[in-house]
Design an enzyme around this catalytic site. Sequence first.
Site, mmCIF file in Angstrom:
data_model
loop_
_atom_site.group_PDB
_atom_site.id
_atom_site.type_symbol
_atom_site.label_atom_id
_atom_site.label_comp_id
_atom_site.label_asym_id
_atom_site.label_seq_id
_atom_site.Cartn_x
_atom_site.Cartn_y
_atom_site.Cartn_z
ATOM 1 N N ASP A 2 31.327 -11.927 16.320
ATOM 2 C CA ASP A 2 32.298 -11.428 17.210
ATOM 3 C C ASP A 2 33.790 -12.023 16.753
ATOM 4 O OD1 ASP A 2 33.372 -10.700 19.596
ATOM 5 O OD2 ASP A 2 33.062 -12.623 20.951
ATOM 6 N N GLY A 3 34.737 -11.202 17.181
ATOM 7 C CA GLY A 3 36.155 -11.577 16.634
ATOM 8 C C GLY A 3 36.748 -10.666 15.628
ATOM 9 N N ARG A 6 40.115 -9.109 17.121
ATOM 10 C CA ARG A 6 41.271 -10.253 17.359
ATOM 11 C C ARG A 6 41.756 -10.602 15.780
ATOM 12 N NH1 ARG A 6 37.984 -14.350 20.305
ATOM 13 N NH2 ARG A 6 36.218 -12.603 20.137
ATOM 14 N N HIS A 19 36.549 -4.719 11.852
ATOM 15 C CA HIS A 19 35.381 -4.065 11.645
ATOM 16 C C HIS A 19 34.966 -4.006 10.196
ATOM 17 C CE1 HIS A 19 34.882 -4.124 15.884
ATOM 18 N NE2 HIS A 19 35.582 -3.084 16.386
ATOM 19 N N TRP A 51 29.286 0.893 24.139
ATOM 20 C CA TRP A 51 29.485 2.174 24.267
ATOM 21 C C TRP A 51 30.717 2.540 25.269
ATOM 22 C CZ3 TRP A 51 27.200 5.271 21.301
ATOM 23 C CH2 TRP A 51 25.938 4.958 20.748
ATOM 24 N N LEU A 113 12.936 -11.780 3.016
ATOM 25 C CA LEU A 113 13.793 -11.946 4.361
ATOM 26 C C LEU A 113 13.613 -10.633 5.122
ATOM 27 C CD1 LEU A 113 16.150 -13.368 6.031
ATOM 28 C CD2 LEU A 113 17.593 -12.421 4.365
ATOM 29 N N GLU A 189 18.555 -23.161 19.351
ATOM 30 C CA GLU A 189 19.648 -24.152 19.408
ATOM 31 C C GLU A 189 20.872 -23.078 19.336
ATOM 32 O OE1 GLU A 189 19.709 -27.528 19.669
ATOM 33 O OE2 GLU A 189 17.624 -27.441 19.821
#
Length: 222
Positions: A2-3, A6, A19, A51, A113, A189
């Site tokens: 997120d962010g 901004r 992005h 969306w 992974l 957590e």
Amino acid sequence: MDGNGRWAKQRGKERIFGHENGVQAVRETVEAAGEIGVKHLTFYAFSTENWCRPKSEVNTLMELLVNAIKNETPELLEKGVKLNAIGDIDSLPEACIKELKEAIEITKNNTRLTVTVALSYSSQWEIVNAVKQIARKVKENKIDPENIDKNLFKQFLQTHGIPDPDLLIRTSGELRISNFMLWQIAYSELYFTPVMWPDFRKKHLYQAILDYQRRERRFGKT
Ligand code: IPE
Ligand code: MG
């Protein structure tokens, strides 16, 4: 993650610039996780609710996604990363589905992974979708309602086969879950950092894991 928007605005740029710069953070996080022996890593890349963003932002995000998958697949292969996707994948643009399926196929034998991308994903969608599948099986007499328990229910979630998250990291200072793995994070957590996603680097992942290591997980026991 997120962010991004901004982060871009703080630099006087369009949201999409954020992005674009978020891709490097994904790259670093995958690399760092692989190096320290994390077995599963999930990125919440695009929610069902996303969306509703302006069409131009959605389109550019989808283009970024196609390009990122295309460009990163060789690197994923080399690093032993298996790619996986959860969410309403069929709702994505044709080109995205194609790249995604190809990358999943190419990396399917990797074991170091597993990187899961959540695309057109929301937990409420996932849960309703699971209920629908179970209801159908009950109707076809394939499931006895008496046998529905949490282990059976889990099999119908998008994350079947993936362990529940030990640690959930949200960047950009927001203290919300935003419809992410509501079932699966029952005992996860939570870690919130003010770092904006495009600035997220290996050291930030290490900081989060060090914080996690100091915690005592009791899973409701004493
Ligand atoms: C996260 O950044 C990326 C996606 C949800 C696709 P945002 O686009 O949510 O950025 P902010 O929260 O507006 O800063
Ligand atoms: Mg946001």
